[in-house]
Write a protein that holds these residues in place. Structure first.
Motif, mmCIF file in Angstrom:
data_model
loop_
_atom_site.group_PDB
_atom_site.id
_atom_site.type_symbol
_atom_site.label_atom_id
_atom_site.label_comp_id
_atom_site.label_asym_id
_atom_site.label_seq_id
_atom_site.Cartn_x
_atom_site.Cartn_y
_atom_site.Cartn_z
ATOM 1 N N ILE A 205 4.043 1.908 -13.856
ATOM 2 C CA ILE A 205 3.496 0.835 -14.064
ATOM 3 C C ILE A 205 4.556 -0.288 -14.663
ATOM 4 O O ILE A 205 5.601 -0.047 -15.142
ATOM 5 C CB ILE A 205 2.281 0.799 -15.369
ATOM 6 C CG1 ILE A 205 2.951 1.473 -16.496
ATOM 7 C CG2 ILE A 205 1.162 1.446 -14.747
ATOM 8 C CD1 ILE A 205 2.542 0.854 -17.479
ATOM 9 N N ASP A 232 0.347 -4.379 -13.937
ATOM 10 C CA ASP A 232 -0.147 -4.424 -12.633
ATOM 11 C C ASP A 232 -1.011 -3.608 -11.954
ATOM 12 O O ASP A 232 -1.785 -3.851 -11.044
ATOM 13 C CB ASP A 232 1.459 -4.266 -11.618
ATOM 14 C CG ASP A 232 1.716 -2.800 -11.986
ATOM 15 O OD1 ASP A 232 1.020 -2.116 -12.929
ATOM 16 O OD2 ASP A 232 2.739 -2.469 -11.193
ATOM 17 N N ASN A 233 -1.490 -2.627 -12.817
ATOM 18 C CA ASN A 233 -2.625 -1.632 -12.318
ATOM 19 C C ASN A 233 -3.872 -2.113 -12.903
ATOM 20 O O ASN A 233 -5.119 -1.372 -12.495
ATOM 21 C CB ASN A 233 -2.397 -0.370 -12.744
ATOM 22 C CG ASN A 233 -2.388 -0.293 -14.447
ATOM 23 O OD1 ASN A 233 -2.656 -1.225 -15.105
ATOM 24 N ND2 ASN A 233 -2.324 0.924 -15.083
ATOM 25 N N GLY A 234 -3.999 -3.468 -13.305
ATOM 26 C CA GLY A 234 -5.214 -3.878 -13.678
ATOM 27 C C GLY A 234 -5.716 -3.815 -15.000
ATOM 28 O O GLY A 234 -6.776 -4.251 -15.532
ATOM 29 N N ASN A 255 -5.031 -5.273 -8.474
ATOM 30 C CA ASN A 255 -3.532 -5.347 -8.872
ATOM 31 C C ASN A 255 -3.337 -6.584 -9.304
ATOM 32 O O ASN A 255 -3.319 -7.668 -8.675
ATOM 33 C CB ASN A 255 -2.718 -5.084 -7.380
ATOM 34 C CG ASN A 255 -3.164 -3.608 -7.022
ATOM 35 O OD1 ASN A 255 -3.212 -2.737 -7.966
ATOM 36 N ND2 ASN A 255 -2.808 -3.223 -5.967
ATOM 37 N N GLY A 272 -4.726 -11.869 -8.855
ATOM 38 C CA GLY A 272 -4.013 -10.734 -8.090
ATOM 39 C C GLY A 272 -4.843 -10.256 -6.735
ATOM 40 O O GLY A 272 -5.447 -11.473 -6.324
ATOM 41 N N GLN A 274 -7.425 -7.479 -4.771
ATOM 42 C CA GLN A 274 -8.459 -6.197 -5.034
ATOM 43 C C GLN A 274 -8.609 -5.404 -3.709
ATOM 44 O O GLN A 274 -8.867 -6.159 -2.567
ATOM 45 C CB GLN A 274 -9.710 -6.876 -5.502
ATOM 46 C CG GLN A 274 -10.549 -6.016 -6.398
ATOM 47 C CD GLN A 274 -11.769 -6.663 -6.884
ATOM 48 O OE1 GLN A 274 -12.151 -7.930 -6.458
ATOM 49 N NE2 GLN A 274 -12.113 -6.269 -8.126
ATOM 50 N N LYS A 275 -8.840 -4.290 -3.887
ATOM 51 C CA LYS A 275 -9.179 -3.330 -2.461
ATOM 52 C C LYS A 275 -10.448 -3.765 -1.844
ATOM 53 O O LYS A 275 -11.491 -3.610 -2.791
ATOM 54 C CB LYS A 275 -8.815 -2.030 -2.699
ATOM 55 C CG LYS A 275 -7.383 -1.481 -2.601
ATOM 56 C CD LYS A 275 -7.363 -0.660 -1.107
ATOM 57 C CE LYS A 275 -5.876 -0.065 -1.183
ATOM 58 N NZ LYS A 275 -5.071 -1.231 -0.774
ATOM 59 N N ASP A 282 -6.793 -6.043 1.560
ATOM 60 C CA ASP A 282 -6.718 -6.477 0.086
ATOM 61 C C ASP A 282 -7.276 -7.961 0.070
ATOM 62 O O ASP A 282 -7.039 -8.831 1.043
ATOM 63 C CB ASP A 282 -5.404 -6.610 -0.457
ATOM 64 C CG ASP A 282 -4.866 -5.015 -0.902
ATOM 65 O OD1 ASP A 282 -5.811 -4.213 -0.786
ATOM 66 O OD2 ASP A 282 -3.754 -4.999 -1.178
#
Length: 1231
Positions: A205, A232-234, A255, A272, A274-275, A282
């Motif tokens: 991370i 970065d992982n939220g 992200n 950022g 999002q999936k 994204d």
């Protein structure tokens, strides 16, 4: 808050952007990108229209400068707002500092370390220092003028981020591996930061952003979280300080590329991607959170990759770097504000105060009242009142949260009854939600027990608290009607039927708070189905029962309460008896609800800003009358209506089909769901009534909240009002009348009536006034009809429209000065009345003139200009106010003159008497009271002012019995408190000289026994003797007054002495009044003469003391005599003195022994005989008994002529007394 994309700026040559930074003070936007791209842009609004302000005004680029100097991709841009500098850095490690010169940016300094790349730069809050961190672990701290302060190499560490604490004492270094280290401002390591949000997270991370809000605009709550860290992982956490062990945890489920606080630390933007599970790609998003981790909004942004986010200085716009574009989004903040009876109420934070400043801005008079409120949650308004919802102070739970309202304390004891049954209350859990609702870590998530109370304070439109209630549910949603306040948490809602005391004192208001009537307050759980009977109780325990479907919004009118739930269910209750009437199911979650004026239609704005409607008056056909699939719309249901990007809406107060709504920066007015042409504005709607919309530009007010400007309040007229006005002006009254008949509204009829009045079309005017139910208007038209003269009618109409100068001119042109005067009297313009009365020919009405003078006097007195008021009151002969003015001016001569000028028994005299009493002027007060025949009040005034002689005199003159007992009672009271000298003074003032003398002798005797300063004792004896002399004088004069000249003076004096003899029980005091004073006088005199070396005189004086053994102890007398005689070498006298001393019984054997030894020592040397015979022995007896003694020298007076004191009747030789101005014994002045 609501947010929408508003503008997009493309970067030339499709150069990808890496970073963006918005200067908070001057508004410059710096963006850096690949291939050395660095631009400074500035958006400025250009408009001539005063109404177009803020976001509604069109904005264009006023600056678009490309800064040349970087060759590699610009990765870091940061502003120094205080010193107007821009610092940038590229991938080659080159740092450039830019400065503004004559409107353009130029290079000021360059620095290149060539070893590594700059990962982050940060200026401290004051703009004095910059910290630069390199990837290889090098740290440099420099000053604003380019000097290096210190540098350090952190070995074996890859740096990625840096942040200063608000006080510049701490530096946070973010590492490439996700760790954060805390250093002091000299570069010394302190500790590693605990990262709670990464527990149970695996894999590599990196830190997406660290931002520490410096508190420049204050905090929304005391001890508010302000340090945000995001990965970065939220995952992220928001902390109160750098080593906060209970941070607020975030899981944004995206992200993260960049984070930033807004200008006042109330909103955190997390940008950022999002999936998107459905489309398998994204999506760029910006999530917005409060400092407590509550999710506010999500903004979706087009493009492939978002790299940076930056807020505008006022927090109303946000800039986003996406690919090779800068997107701008407008933000409509959730201000804490409301509008009640021409008053805009709004709250803001200040850096110098922990509380919110709540401003009550009276827009009509342009006055503002500021209150300071701790932990304000919301402001809700209705009618003339407003509700402030606040958190109760944990430290002082008994205190009302309004700081500037002293004297208002709600009763807490009665509120505390509610805590029964809390043990069964449920603890709320801490689940990290998918949208990223933040949660408090650990213990904080549990409900705090007895302290978690909230307060609802009911205020009027100037911020005065009228009532308050302590509630135990979190008032997340508050609505209010004319009679009820409804507050809801996620699980339950509370209703309070408030009462407004019209004319209650503060004390009575507290009484009202104590008597908490059954049924005035109730609590209902959202899952209950109340029937409207008395099933709602004030039991907050049920409010903590969990529910799966939380409340998300509420609204109410006088008869209906609507509660929205997160699943889309809308519950409708009746008011005032709360009964669940119906449930409706929507397929979206409501964010804001609003009912029209007759509660027939509900407006719903959902979380995405879509406005839809729900008809409540549909005929429900479902069997149980309760829940039914109401999605299938009944006839007349406006289900097809839908508007996007709506952030505010307001129903008209007087028409159920009229409403106004805000869509982006446009306001639309709808009638029967048909829109009128939009109006460009970004204001918040205050009020919609009489076809006029009142809107307030809160964005502008918040830029300088301490000085709200009337320009920020805008009135919009809706189309039908504009059209009617245009018809009347251009076409004529008849056609306009027909148009209004087709589109009726009271406001339009009033417009027609006013237009008809202007043209003196009384028939139309009367009809129009009837249609708008204006009774005063109808009466006015009738009165106009009775007037004959056309010009008179014209003048009345002009006055009706408030053009008073013009009306007055018309009256005077008609030679009707009386009407002009009446007009000014109605307006209360007495200065003009006076002018008119004086300018007119002939005698003006005296009574009216006096009335005018007095009214002007009142005007000045109300403004405390007493001097001006006096002049007018004198001319208007208004004695009551005149007395008050003299009193306020402390002109007591004027007040006395006024009292003397008043006739006897005037009603003002007692008041004037009281005024004199308050300032201690006894004589004037007595005169005033006697003039109005109130001797009792006069005596009371004397007693109050300690003028007892006057009191006794008055009591005797008016045969009042009660003064004697009162005097003795007061004297005994003083004696009890051991205030004997005050008692003496009291008796003396009351002319009870003998009583005073007795008391004085007692004090003198006691003082003499103490053997303290002899001079003080002499003074006390003199005072006592003088009181006796006063007593003699009193007796003599009383006999003279009784005789009234019938007998000779000698006879009356004799009678006085006889009466004195008969009345006096204490002859010793009366006859020998001066003995004590004489004794101490000679005692002091002998010593003075001895010390002056006048030993013979000292001995002769000491010989006199033998007569006063009852006053001065014999030991002292004979000791003094022995010293004086031995000094005078009269050893015979000395021997007699020693014999007397040795024979004293009061001496102890040791003392007697020492006297004997001393005598032996003296008389072995000197024979005990006098050289010359004492004159005291030779001529002690004269022809007529004892000869007088000179009080100056202590010698016997043998001359025939000598001086005698008029006060104490003591004698002295004439040649001796000539050197004195005062009697040596009684100290009275010599004649």
């Amino acid at each position: 808050m609501f947010i929408y994309l508003s503008k997009k700026i493309a970067i030339p040559n499709s150069t990808r952007l890496k970073c963006v930074s918005w200067n908070k003070d001057q508004g410059y936007i710096a963006c850096g990108g690949e291939e050395g791209l660095l631009k400074v842009l500035k958006l400025e609004t250009q408009t001539d229209d005063a109404k177009l302000k803020g976001l509604a005004a069109p904005s264009n680029l006023s600056m678009n400068q490309t800064l040349e100097g970087h060759s590699g991709a610009v990765q870091v841009v940061t502003w120094n707002e205080q010193y107007q500098k821009l610092t940038t850095s590229d991938q080659n490690g080159l740092i450039i500092v830019w400065m503004l010169y004559k409107g353009s940016w130029y290079e000021e300094m360059i620095n290149n370390r060539n070893k590594s790349v700059v990962r982050s730069m940060s200026w401290n809050a004051s703009g004095q220092k910059i910290c630069i961190v390199y990837e290889d672990g090098a740290v440099i701290v420099g000053s604003v003028d380019g000097n290096r302060i210190w540098g350090k190499e952190l070995k074996g560490i890859q740096l990625a981020h840096v942040a200063w604490s608000p006080d510049s004492k701490i530096l946070l270094f973010g590492m490439a591996n996700g760790e954060i280290h805390i250093y002091d401002n000299q570069g010394n390591f302190i500790v590693k930061m605990t990262i709670s949000c990464l527990i149970n997270v695996t894999g590599a991370i990196s830190i997406a952003g660290i931002h520490w809000y410096p508190g420049t605009e204050g905090y929304i709550e005391p001890d508010c979280p302000c340090l945000a860290v995001c990965f970065d992982n939220g995952r992220g956490q928001i902390m109160r300080y750098e080593n906060d062990e209970n941070p607020i945890l975030l899981d944004t489920q995206m992200n993260v590329a960049s984070i930033q606080w807004n200008h006042c630390g109330s909103v955190l933007a997390v940008a950022g991607c999002q999936k998107n599970i459905t489309m398998d790609k994204d999506v760029n998003v910006v999530q917005f959170y409060t400092p407590f981790g509550e999710h506010l909004r999500t903004l979706k942004v087009p493009g492939k990759q978002m790299s940076a986010v930056s807020w505008e200085g006022g927090g109303l716009r946000i800039g986003l770097a996406v690919d090779s574009f800068i997107y701008f989004a407008n933000i409509r903040p959730d201000y804490k504000w409301g509008y009640c009876s021409n008053t805009v109420v709004y709250a803001y934070t200040r850096p110098d105060r922990l509380e919110y400043s709540v401003v009550f801005w009276d827009t009509k008079n342009n006055e503002k009242f500021v209150k300071y409120v701790k932990s304000l949650i919301s402001i809700t308004t209705s009618g003339d009142f407003c509700i402030l919802a606040t958190k109760a102070d944990d430290n002082q739970p008994q205190q009302c949260p309004l700081v500037s309202a002293p004297g208002f304390q709600p009763d807490i004891e009665s509120e505390r009854v509610k805590w029964k049954g809390y043990e069964c209350a449920m603890a709320r859990g801490t689940v990290l939600s998918s949208v990223g609702q933040g949660a408090r870590k650990g213990k904080e998530a549990e409900p705090e027990s007895g302290n978690a109370t909230f307060v609802l304070v009911l205020c009027n439109s100037i911020g005065t608290p009228l009532d308050s209630k302590y509630i135990d549910i979190d008032p997340l949603f508050v609505t209010m009607t004319k009679t009820h306040v409804i507050a809801a948490s996620k699980e339950a809602f509370y209703t309070w039927q408030y009462r407004v005391a019209k004319k209650l004192t503060a004390m009575e208001i507290n009484q009202v708070a104590k008597t908490r009537k059954e049924g005035r307050e109730r609590v209902y759980h959202i899952d209950d189905t109340p029937t409207g009977n008395t099933d709602g109780t004030l039991d907050f325990a049920k409010a903590f029962t969990a529910t799966r479907d939380h409340i998300c919004c509420i609204t109410a009118t006088d008869k209906t309460l609507i509660v929205g739930r997160e699943s889309g269910i809308i519950q409708r209750y009746s008011l005032p008896n709360v009964a669940l009437l119906q449930k409706y199911t929507l397929n979206y979650r409501a964010y804001q609800l609003s009912l029209n004026c007759n509660s027939s239609r509900l407006a719903i704005i959902d979380i995405a800003g879509v406005l839809t409607f729900l008809d409540l008056d549909s005929r429900a056909s479902s069997g149980d009358g309760f829940v039914g699939d109401q999605a299938a719309a009944p006839s007349g249901d406006p289900s097809k209506f839908e508007r996007k990007d709506v952030w505010d809406m307001k129903w008209a107060n007087d028409n159920p089909d009229l409403f106004a709504m805000m869509e982006k920066t446009r306001m639309y007015v709808f009638r029967n769901l048909d829109p009128e042409e939009p109006i460009q504005t970004s204001g918040y709607i205050c009020n919609f009534e009489d076809l006029e919309i009142k809107s307030v530009l809160l964005d502008e007010i918040m830029k300088d909240p301490e000085r709200p400007n009337k320009d920020y309040l805008i009135n919009f007229e809706i189309r039908s009002l504009r059209d009617s006005r245009a018809l009347i002006e251009k076409v004529g009254i008849e056609d306009a009348s027909q148009f209004i008949e087709d589109n009726p509204h009271p406001r339009l009829w009033r417009l027609l009536a006013e237009a008809a009045l202007q043209k003196l079309d009384l028939k139309t005017a009367e009809q129009a006034f009837v249609r708008c139910k204006d009774y005063q208007g109808i009466e006015f038209v009738k009165r106009l009809g009775n007037l004959q003269s056309e010009s008179m009618k014209q003048a009345e109409v002009v006055a009706y429209f408030g053009r008073f100068e013009e009306a007055e001119r018309m009256y005077l042109d008609m030679d009707r000065r009386d009407l002009a005067i009446n007009l000014r009297i109605k307006l209360g313009d007495w200065f003009r009345v006076l002018q008119l009365l004086k300018t007119g020919s002939g005698d003006s009405d005296d009574a009216l003139l006096e009335q005018a003078y007095n009214a002007i006097g009142d005007y000045f007195a109300d403004r405390q200009k007493w001097v001006n008021a006096v002049q007018y009151y004198l001319q208007g002969r208004k004695q009551e106010r005149l007395a008050e003015c003299y009193y306020m001016l402390e002109d007591y001569d004027g007040l006395e003159r006024l009292a003397n000028s008043l006739p006897e028994n005037h009603k003002l005299l007692p008041d004037i008497g009281q005024m004199f009493v308050t300032v201690g002027m006894c004589e004037q007060a007595v005169n005033a009271y006697l003039k109005c025949n109130q001797p009792k009040a006069a005596v009371e005034a004397c007693v109050h002012l300690n003028q007892w002689n006057k009191a006794v005199e008055l009591a005797k003159d008016h045969n009042m019995k009660e003064i004697g007992p009162l005097l003795s009672k007061y004297a005994s009271h003083l004696l009890e408190k051991n205030k004997r000298l005050e008692a003496v003074e009291l008796y003396r003032k009351a002319h009870h000289f003998l009583d005073a003398a007795k008391l004085m002798f007692k004090i003198a005797d006691e003082e003499a026994k103490k053997r303290t300063r002899p001079l003080r004792v002499k003074k006390l004896y003199v005072l006592a003797a003088l009181l006796v002399e006063n007593y003699h004088e009193q007796m003599k004069t009383s006999q003279q007054s009784k005789a009234k000249g019938k007998k000779s003076e000698a006879t009356s004096a004799l009678a006085g002495l006889l009466e004195e003899d008969a009345s006096s029980t204490d002859n010793r005091i009366v006859d020998n009044a001066w003995r004590g004073a004489e004794a101490y006088h000679f005692f002091l005199l002998a010593q003075r003469q001895l010390y002056d070396g006048n030993v013979d005189a000292a001995m002769k004086t000491a010989l006199h003391l033998r007569d006063y053994e009852d006053i001065i102890p014999a030991v002292e007398i004979y000791s003094l005599l022995a010293i004086c005689s031995s000094a005078n070498r009269a050893f015979g006298t000395c021997s007699r003195a020693f014999i007397k001393l040795e024979s004293l019984e009061s001496l102890s054997p040791e003392q007697r022994q020492s006297y004997e030894e001393l005598a032996l020592e003296i008389f072995t040397k000197y024979p005990p005989k006098d050289n010359r015979k004492s004159e005291l022995d030779s001529i002690s007896e004269g022809v007529e008994g004892k000869l007088p003694t000179c009080i100056v020298t202590g010698r016997i007076i043998s001359e025939y002529q000598f001086w005698m004191c008029s006060s104490c009747k003591h004698c002295a030789m004439e040649q001796e007394i000539n050197r004195y101005n005062f009697c040596p014994l009684c100290h009275s002045a010599l004649a």
